[in-house]
Structures are given as structure tokens and as C-alpha cells.
Design a protein around this motif. Structure first.
Motif, PDB file in Angstrom:
ATOM      1  N   ARG A  50     -27.789  -0.114  27.459  1.00 33.77           N
ATOM      2  CA  ARG A  50     -27.704   1.322  27.741  1.00 33.77           C
ATOM      3  C   ARG A  50     -26.290   1.836  27.451  1.00 33.77           C
ATOM      4  N   ALA A 128     -41.911  -1.836  29.756  1.00 29.76           N
ATOM      5  CA  ALA A 128     -43.266  -1.553  30.233  1.00 29.76           C
ATOM      6  C   ALA A 128     -44.040  -2.833  30.564  1.00 29.76           C
ATOM      7  N   ASP A 157     -46.844  -2.282  22.420  1.00 28.95           N
ATOM      8  CA  ASP A 157     -46.600  -3.283  23.462  1.00 28.95           C
ATOM      9  C   ASP A 157     -47.911  -3.580  24.183  1.00 28.95           C
ATOM     10  N   ILE A 162     -49.551   4.090  29.012  1.00 26.56           N
ATOM     11  CA  ILE A 162     -48.942   5.376  29.346  1.00 26.56           C
ATOM     12  C   ILE A 162     -50.043   6.294  29.857  1.00 26.56           C
ATOM     13  N   ARG A 176     -36.816  15.546  31.084  1.00 22.81           N
ATOM     14  CA  ARG A 176     -35.566  15.227  31.755  1.00 22.81           C
ATOM     15  C   ARG A 176     -35.112  16.346  32.671  1.00 22.81           C
ATOM     16  N   PRO A 186     -37.276  12.728  24.616  1.00 19.51           N
ATOM     17  CA  PRO A 186     -37.263  14.059  23.994  1.00 19.51           C
ATOM     18  C   PRO A 186     -36.283  14.149  22.822  1.00 19.51           C
TER      19      PRO A 186
HETATM   20  N1  LIG Z   1     -44.176   1.868  26.015  1.00 17.89           N
HETATM   21  C1  LIG Z   1     -44.323   2.466  27.215  1.00 17.89           C
HETATM   22  N2  LIG Z   1     -45.261   2.031  28.095  1.00 17.89           N
HETATM   23  C2  LIG Z   1     -45.404   2.619  29.303  1.00 17.89           C
HETATM   24  N3  LIG Z   1     -44.651   3.663  29.737  1.00 17.89           N
HETATM   25  C3  LIG Z   1     -43.713   4.131  28.916  1.00 17.89           C
HETATM   26  C4  LIG Z   1     -43.485   3.583  27.622  1.00 17.89           C
HETATM   27  N4  LIG Z   1     -42.503   4.306  27.014  1.00 17.89           N
HETATM   28  C5  LIG Z   1     -42.116   5.223  27.909  1.00 17.89           C
HETATM   29  N5  LIG Z   1     -42.834   5.141  29.043  1.00 17.89           N
HETATM   30  C6  LIG Z   1     -42.706   5.984  30.245  1.00 17.89           C
HETATM   31  O1  LIG Z   1     -42.018   7.167  29.906  1.00 17.89           O
HETATM   32  C7  LIG Z   1     -40.845   7.298  30.710  1.00 17.89           C
HETATM   33  C8  LIG Z   1     -39.772   8.020  29.937  1.00 17.89           C
HETATM   34  O2  LIG Z   1     -39.254   7.206  28.901  1.00 17.89           O
HETATM   35  P1  LIG Z   1     -37.779   7.501  28.367  1.00 17.89           P
HETATM   36  O3  LIG Z   1     -37.411   6.498  27.354  1.00 17.89           O
HETATM   37  O4  LIG Z   1     -37.712   8.936  27.977  1.00 17.89           O
HETATM   38  O5  LIG Z   1     -36.896   7.331  29.647  1.00 17.89           O
HETATM   39  P2  LIG Z   1     -36.576   5.998  30.456  1.00 17.89           P
HETATM   40  O6  LIG Z   1     -36.974   4.777  29.651  1.00 17.89           O
HETATM   41  O7  LIG Z   1     -37.172   6.133  31.818  1.00 17.89           O
HETATM   42  O8  LIG Z   1     -35.005   6.090  30.572  1.00 17.89           O
HETATM   43  P3  LIG Z   1     -33.927   5.617  29.459  1.00 17.89           P
HETATM   44  O9  LIG Z   1     -34.606   5.579  28.130  1.00 17.89           O
HETATM   45  O10 LIG Z   1     -32.858   6.631  29.548  1.00 17.89           O
HETATM   46  O11 LIG Z   1     -33.509   4.250  29.919  1.00 17.89           O
HETATM   47  C9  LIG Z   1     -40.501   5.877  31.135  1.00 17.89           C
HETATM   48  O12 LIG Z   1     -39.762   5.854  32.325  1.00 17.89           O
HETATM   49  C10 LIG Z   1     -41.878   5.261  31.308  1.00 17.89           C
HETATM   50  O13 LIG Z   1     -42.409   5.606  32.559  1.00 17.89           O
END
Ligand SMILES: Nc1ncnc2c1ncn2[C@@H]1O[C@H](COP(=O)(O)OP(=O)(O)OP(=O)(O)O)[C@@H](O)[C@H]1O
Ligand SMILES: [Mg+2]
Length: 216
Positions: A50, A128, A157, A162, A176, A186
Motif C-alpha cells: 500500500r 478476497a 479470483d 462481490i 469512497r 473508482p
Molecule cells: N475481487 C473481489 N472480491 C470480492 N470483493 C471485492 C473484490 N474487489 C473489491 N471488492 C470489494 O470492494 C471493496 C472496495 O475495493 P477497493 O479496492 O476500492 O478498496 P479496498 O480494497 O477496500 O481498499 P484499498 O484498495 O485502498 O486497499 C473492497 O473492500 C471489497 O469489499
């Protein structure tokens, strides 16, 4: 802006310091739980990534003028992403595979931005799958050419999936809370749309809840 960047960097660095300290305390205490240590290391790896994302983002902003669009083969970007994330994959006990179309046409794109998009998608995929049995824990990046000639990259994956609710908001700007520097989904959508592309998420339907039905 700089305060926001400092905050975005401070969070993962504080996480790394605290997890490293906890790991040392576990070892000093003498009862080493390897599973616990493994989770600490996974957290440290995720936080380090990160932080490096933040730095890469800054570098990307600075470099934007110099780099810009060029004719690239997306397979090269995918290969690079696999290289960058190989240790992250190990930390998540996850296999990172590719299935690349060798006849992929070149596209006009900004390699750093596209790399950033793929890194974010793959990291989300890793994150995930904590509940996925290690034997099925894999991420596959696939490239292919659509019937309409467009180039398509998918990241798959075998994790929790989702929900329709998350799916509809994942790539929209409202996901966000405002005021936070945005490196997540986004901003990926903005990059892809700036390349005249589209991005979306799908969830494989499983008939039985709580079970993972990988299909290939
Ligand atoms: N491949 C996936 N499988 C299941 N849920 C997902 C997947 N990709 C994203 N998400 C869901 O969407 C949310 C938002 O994803 P995003 O990448 O925008 O933020 P984040 O991963 O929570 O934070 P960051 O990317 O800043 O570490 C995740 O927290 C998760 O709940
Ligand atoms: Mg993410």
C-alpha cells in the motif's frame, strides 16, 4: 494535498511498525504460533505494498507528462504485474497465473496507469480469498481479443465474490468517503475510461452458499 499523501503513507507505515513489534514480542515470549506470525507477515506485506502504491502514484503523477501513451502489448504489462506481485502472492498462499493471447494486438495506452489498474485488481483478488482453501486459492489474469477487436483483460479470483450492491458501486465515485486520497477502484475506472475502455465486475453464481465452485 501533501497532508493527505502524508496521511496515506503514515497509515501503512504505522501498521508495519506495529505488526513487526508484535511479531518480535511473540518470538520473545517463546511460544511461537507460526500461523499468527504468517498473518502478521501477510499484513506487513499488504501494508508495504500500500505504501509503495502511494509512492508509485506520486511518481506516476510526476512522470505523467514524460510517459504518457505509447503503443504497448498488454501481455507485457501483465507479465510485469505478475513479477511485481509474486511475493505478495506467496504471502497470501495464492497462485498467480496468466493465460495470455499471443496474438493480442498492440494498444495505445499509458503503461504505468494500466499497470496500476491491474495491480489494484489483483490485490483486491488476493484480499478476497482469506476463507478460500489454499488448494483453490488462485488468481488468473487473462488477455484476449473480443469479437469487436477490443482487447480484454480479466482478473479472476476464487474468493467471497462481490455482492450486487458492491458491484454496482465498486467503480463509481461515490464508493469512497470524500476527502480521502483515492487509489482504489473508482480511480481505476477513471483511468480505464480515459483509455476509452470499460471496467466491470462479475460474480460467479454458486448454488450452495459457503461453498466454492471453481469452474474453468
Ligand atoms: N475481487 C473481489 N472480491 C470480492 N470483493 C471485492 C473484490 N474487489 C473489491 N471488492 C470489494 O470492494 C471493496 C472496495 O475495493 P477497493 O479496492 O476500492 O478498496 P479496498 O480494497 O477496500 O481498499 P484499498 O484498495 O485502498 O486497499 C473492497 O473492500 C471489497 O469489499
Ligand atoms: Mg483494493
Amino acid at each position: 494535498m501533501s497532508a493527505s499523501i502524508a496521511h496515506e503513507l503514515n497509515q501503512p507505515l504505522a501498521g508495519i511498525a506495529s505488526n513487526a513489534g508484535a511479531g518480535q514480542r511473540f518470538i520473545d515470549r517463546g511460544n511461537v504460533d507460526l500461523q499468527e506470525i504468517r498473518e502478521l507477515l501477510a499484513d506487513i506485506g499488504a501494508d508495504a505494498r500500500r505504501a509503495s502504491d502511494v509512492v508509485r502514484g506520486i511518481r506516476g503523477m510526476i512522470k505523467k507528462e514524460q510517459m504518457g501513451r505509447q503503443r504497448i502489448n498488454l501481455n507485457d504489462i501483465v507479465t510485469n504485474v505478475v513479477h511485481i506481485l509474486s511475493s505478495d502472492a506467496l504471502l497470501h498462499w495464492c497462485e498467480l497465473k496468466t493465460s495470455l493471447d499471443t496474438n493480442l494486438p498492440m494498444v495505445e495506452a499509458d503503461p504505468i496507469q494500466i499497470q496500476q489498474v491491474l495491480i489494484n485488481l489483483v490485490v483486491n483478488a488476493f484480499e478476497a480469498m482469506p476463507e478460500t482453501p489454499v488448494s483453490t486459492r488462485e488468481v488468473e489474469i487473462n488477455t484476449q481479443q473480443n469479437a469487436d477487436g477490443a482487447v480484454r483483460v480479466t482478473v479472476r479470483d476464487y474468493g467471497v465474490g462481490i455482492s450486487p450492491e458492491t458491484r454496482s458501486r465498486l467503480f463509481s465515485n461515490s464508493f469512497r468517503p470524500s476527502g480521502r486520497l483515492e487509489w482504489g477502484s473508482p480511480s481505476l475506472a477513471r483511468i480505464v475510461e480515459a483509455h476509452a475502455g470499460t471496467i466491470d465486475a462479475e460474480s460467479a453464481e454458486t448454488e450452495v452458499h459457503d461453498s466454492i465452485l471453481p469452474y474453468r
